[in-house]
Design a protein around this motif. Sequence first.
Motif, mmCIF file in Angstrom:
data_model
loop_
_atom_site.group_PDB
_atom_site.id
_atom_site.type_symbol
_atom_site.label_atom_id
_atom_site.label_comp_id
_atom_site.label_asym_id
_atom_site.label_seq_id
_atom_site.Cartn_x
_atom_site.Cartn_y
_atom_site.Cartn_z
ATOM 1 N N LEU A 16 -1.647 -8.051 0.027
ATOM 2 C CA LEU A 16 -1.261 -6.785 0.428
ATOM 3 C C LEU A 16 0.025 -6.298 0.702
ATOM 4 O O LEU A 16 0.574 -5.028 0.772
ATOM 5 C CB LEU A 16 -1.986 -6.416 1.854
ATOM 6 N N GLY A 121 2.052 0.568 4.468
ATOM 7 C CA GLY A 121 0.693 1.038 4.724
ATOM 8 C C GLY A 121 -0.348 -0.148 4.665
ATOM 9 O O GLY A 121 -1.399 -0.219 4.380
ATOM 10 N N GLY A 124 -3.546 -0.084 6.668
ATOM 11 C CA GLY A 124 -4.604 1.092 6.346
ATOM 12 C C GLY A 124 -5.264 0.360 4.874
ATOM 13 O O GLY A 124 -6.418 1.119 4.544
ATOM 14 N N ARG A 125 -4.748 -0.406 4.591
ATOM 15 C CA ARG A 125 -5.316 -1.080 3.143
ATOM 16 C C ARG A 125 -6.247 -2.534 3.394
ATOM 17 O O ARG A 125 -6.783 -3.099 2.931
ATOM 18 C CB ARG A 125 -4.462 -1.657 2.303
ATOM 19 N N PRO A 127 -9.296 -4.504 4.480
ATOM 20 C CA PRO A 127 -10.747 -4.663 4.104
ATOM 21 C C PRO A 127 -11.670 -4.026 5.530
ATOM 22 O O PRO A 127 -11.456 -4.393 6.362
ATOM 23 C CB PRO A 127 -11.319 -5.679 3.700
#
Length: 252
Positions: A16, A121, A124-125, A127
Amino acid sequence: MLTTAPEIHADPIACLYRPMRLGAWELRRWPDDIPLRGYWSPARPVSGVVSLDKGSDTWMSLMPVEIESLGIGVACAEGHVVIFGLGMGWSAAASALRPGVASVIVVERDAGLIALHEALGLFGRLPGGAGEKVRIVHGNAFEWRPDGPVDLLLADIWLPLVSAGRVDEVRRMQAKVGAGRVHFWGQELELARHAVTAGRLRLDDAEIAATAAEFGLPLAGLELPAYAPRLRAAAGQWMNDHWLSELRPAAG
């Protein structure tokens, strides 16, 4: 139920991150297959390492030593978690992914680093919407107070793995937070060097527990599987000349 600390090859968070720069902070990806040792594990080729750099200093990275050492605290995360020091946000993200964690508050004093995370971010990513549990607060680890009960305090505000006065600094933090349990970065090395200075050379479960009791902190992680042998391995790999006294008792 507590589990062993996560291993870097099973890390779902590393993918990520992306290289980026904002102000004084930079996320940088390293070449693949670099031989790196872990906190307790031997050196092995590692790919996918990303580091957080500020000038010539690396403040955090996804090297095995950091994933293994931080993972001890994350393995104890449940309920309401407070983290002092944002870094790459790995501990916050890994804690939020645990089903038993209800909330994660991260206290960070560097506004520039908070801005980098807003651009990245990361949370927000995560899972399953796990990032909704995470809240970042601009504040000082030695001054911040919670507005409710804290089940676990994870403290990681230091650049070196070992530094003088760390136990006293954690006591200062805990005096304001009053967490049910505490884990701080480099905790195992602090336990080892205080134990050896007190003449506890075996560094077994009993000697570690006795040393932890002297810290006066509700330390988390001691009950994890293989904690004592991992502590001994970490001390063997990373203590170098950082023992409290050069006159420590000789082994044997």
